[in-house]
Design a protein around this motif. Sequence first.
Motif: not given
Length: 65
Positions: A26-35, A10-13
Amino acid sequence: MSQAVRTVPCPTCGAAVRWEPASQFRPFCSERCKMIDLGEWASETYRVPAQEESPDSEIDPSRYS
């Protein structure tokens, strides 16, 4: 014969994300990381480098004749 599902960080976490249609964010693990990522772009924390363009007054019009 089944293929192994690729995982990406995940690019964020950095959590492992399965790269498959079922991975909704994807590529994020969750909506939280996407936001969080979207917020970084919106606040201009992330930037794409660009070259400065010269103003129109500095363009030689004879180049286009």
